[in-house]
Design an enzyme around this catalytic site. Sequence first.
Site, mmCIF file in Angstrom:
data_model
loop_
_atom_site.group_PDB
_atom_site.id
_atom_site.type_symbol
_atom_site.label_atom_id
_atom_site.label_comp_id
_atom_site.label_asym_id
_atom_site.label_seq_id
_atom_site.Cartn_x
_atom_site.Cartn_y
_atom_site.Cartn_z
ATOM 1 N N ARG A 30 -48.958 -59.646 -34.626
ATOM 2 C CA ARG A 30 -49.001 -61.288 -35.943
ATOM 3 C C ARG A 30 -47.445 -60.633 -36.746
ATOM 4 O O ARG A 30 -46.385 -61.673 -36.273
ATOM 5 C CB ARG A 30 -50.142 -61.441 -35.970
ATOM 6 C CG ARG A 30 -50.293 -62.808 -35.157
ATOM 7 C CD ARG A 30 -52.315 -63.137 -35.618
ATOM 8 N NE ARG A 30 -52.064 -63.947 -36.376
ATOM 9 C CZ ARG A 30 -52.679 -64.297 -37.327
ATOM 10 N NH1 ARG A 30 -53.927 -64.149 -36.594
ATOM 11 N NH2 ARG A 30 -52.937 -65.116 -38.564
ATOM 12 N N HIS A 76 -47.659 -68.876 -26.064
ATOM 13 C CA HIS A 76 -48.091 -68.082 -27.710
ATOM 14 C C HIS A 76 -49.110 -69.148 -28.077
ATOM 15 O O HIS A 76 -48.729 -70.487 -28.373
ATOM 16 C CB HIS A 76 -46.806 -68.259 -28.630
ATOM 17 C CG HIS A 76 -47.257 -67.262 -30.054
ATOM 18 N ND1 HIS A 76 -47.459 -65.957 -30.146
ATOM 19 C CD2 HIS A 76 -47.483 -68.403 -31.403
ATOM 20 C CE1 HIS A 76 -47.337 -65.962 -31.858
ATOM 21 N NE2 HIS A 76 -47.796 -67.344 -32.165
ATOM 22 N N TYR A 120 -36.890 -84.489 -34.109
ATOM 23 C CA TYR A 120 -36.126 -85.126 -34.686
ATOM 24 C C TYR A 120 -35.467 -83.971 -34.461
ATOM 25 O O TYR A 120 -33.717 -84.175 -34.361
ATOM 26 C CB TYR A 120 -36.390 -84.586 -35.972
ATOM 27 C CG TYR A 120 -37.485 -86.418 -35.846
ATOM 28 C CD1 TYR A 120 -36.494 -87.237 -35.965
ATOM 29 C CD2 TYR A 120 -37.909 -86.677 -37.254
ATOM 30 C CE1 TYR A 120 -37.622 -88.584 -35.726
ATOM 31 C CE2 TYR A 120 -38.381 -87.298 -37.453
ATOM 32 C CZ TYR A 120 -38.944 -88.734 -36.457
ATOM 33 O OH TYR A 120 -39.806 -89.630 -37.119
#
Length: 790
Positions: A30, A76, A120
């Site tokens: 990570r 993931h 969006y």
Amino acid sequence: MIEEDITPIAIEDKMKESYLNYSLSVIIGRALPDVRDGLKPVHRRILYATQDLGLSADKPHKKSARIVGEVLGKYHPHGDAAVYDAMVRMAQNFNQRYTLIDGHGNFGSIDGDSAAAMRYTEARLTELAQEILGDIKKETVDFVDNFDGNLQEPTVLPARVPNLLVNGSSGIAVGMSTDIPPHNLSETISALIHLLHNPDSSLEELMEHLPGPDFPTGAQIIGDEEIKKAYRTGKGRIILRAKTEIEKVSSSKKRIIISEIPYQLNKAKLIEEMATVVKKEKVENIVDIRDESDQEGLRVVIELKSKANPEIVLNRLYKYTSLQSSYRINLLALVDQKPQTMGLKTILQHFLDFRREVITRRSTFELNQAKKRQHTLKGIQTALDSLDKVISVIRNSPSAKQAQKNLQEEIGVSAQQAKAILNMKLQRLVSLEREKIEAEAAELKKKIERLTSILEQRQVMNKLITKELREIKAEYGDHRKTEIIADGSKAELDESDLIKDEDIVLSLSYHKYLKRSNDRDKLRASKDDYITHIFSGTTRDDLLFFTNQGQVHILNTHQIPEHHGLSTGDPLSDFLKLPLDEKIVGVLLLSEEIKNKYISIVTKKGRVKKSLAREYETTISSLKAIKLNQDDEVIDVKITDGNQKFLLGTKQGQTIHFEEGEISATGRNTKGVKGIDLAKNDEVIAFNLTKPQDFVVAISADGRGKRSKLEAYTTQNRNGKGLQTLSSDKYELIQVITAAENDQLLLVNSEGELQKINVAEITLTKRIGSMYSQLQSSNTKLEKAIKLPK
């Protein structure tokens, strides 16, 4: 009852094992980037999934939510917000030196505005990202199973771009963190090419090509020593400073323009921070701060007061706000899945080694493909040379499988070649097609020779690495954005560092008008005013204003605007804001020469104190100059050198003349010692430094005066009652002043009228002679008498 096999384990051991597993998961999976492609797993998966969706730079954008879903569902298994945030940062040109995601829509701003929701916005790969993913289908990197074992994902991307240095990285793991600043692509590639051909290069040689970080927001790096340290050891801290310029608005007014700010600094918060320090009066002379940034670039305007010194304002902003800030460098990345802190040369070498590995694997893949194709073409050529026999074998075979076997036996081809012959179209039998096959075979032969030389000759490999790096540089390289100022001393914020050291002359008038000029002849007062103080010094000196309350207020001379011609200067109130209960009783210039002398102070109760002038050297605007008793106040201050003589005069006409050596130097905030033993209701009104040729002039409140030779005032020990200078106690003195015969005095009456007189005009008498001279024609009470500078 079933017996269970139970193995006892100490809880400490189990906790250690569990925490170690967690730590390794965070470090490897990570938080830390890989030294080869410069990517953390989440970024690598985003790029790979975006390519899987076919979203190359020449294809239309696709909804960010679609990309995030692809990453989550296939590679993931974490939160969607984490994936989207990572993708957003890859699209922000103020966070990434070279963006890897081409965002369409609201992807946030340098003001700290968040990106619009993923439903969006739209995204696709940038062309540079495609260079990081290039050749991935040519077995250049290893693949492993994804989280559920249904798909495979790359452990690293082939990366033609030195992404770790170019875009940098930051992350916090368990017990460690990384902070790798971004760099200029052209410079990084130049350093790589130099190291490739000069493996023994020193750090200094590499830094000739790669001098330091290059941030997407530009700004300045102050000092290169910390850069060298970070590149040598892997750790360091650099100073970043905003890029500014000063615009002239009018002859007396200027403004500061901020065009670039330090990396990862929120512009809106910076403006708020500047407004706060102005409100707290840590920074003065700012009247307005405006954000005029637009699509053309960043522009923050700081409007200044008239005659304000913009360099001083800037310096205080650097000191008290994030306009100047530090950036920590920690060059930590994963090498063979292990965290390692490295210097610049090591990071560059790892990338070159990786490029060599990628090109080796790619060349091996291409070589195998070429040899396979060459083998197929040889079979086709054999078939064309025995075309009639081939046709006969195929026609007489009962099945395709048997035809393949028969071809192998009859014309001596392999199974692969026989299969290719069976799949060959009839159109290839024409002579033109035969020529194409021969030409392709010739090209394959050259390709195989080239690929073989790459794999077998290191020099050829290095030449190819250089060629590919230069292609990337030519296509995507640009000019440096961040300026590096090599002089690290400029990072230490001192106002004097920004002030030009030049000689100046200062004047202060009775009506408190202060003027700075470069020529003593240009000093002048208005018609109804007189200059009472003249100082020669430099722009690095300080003016000290001593008040009756024992305070000293400090004004830097470079804060005083320069005036020329007929100007009489600026009101002192423009520079000093004194409390209502304080009045100025003495003004001194603190220069380098004066700092080694003393500042001597006398109070109306007869106390005398001296301190080293260096004790008044400070960066704050006000200090306590003397510790006063409740009913006492300061009447005057002088610069002394330890070898002078003091003459104190009182309101009732007593004087005492003693050696300065009788006064020991003490700290600034002390009371001092008694200089004269005062009679009841008497007080000290005068403090003089004497010269042998001086006269002692006594002036009374009713406008009378006299002068006597100094020799009549013999020296005594301090703290005595002194000598009388009046023949009668009917006079109340306002001043006892030492002056030469050619000096001039300024008389001030209770109505504020000013009158200048010559010392030579005052009647010469004995020490206790009468007050013969009538110094003024009116009956108005005199309040002050001041010796004017020559």
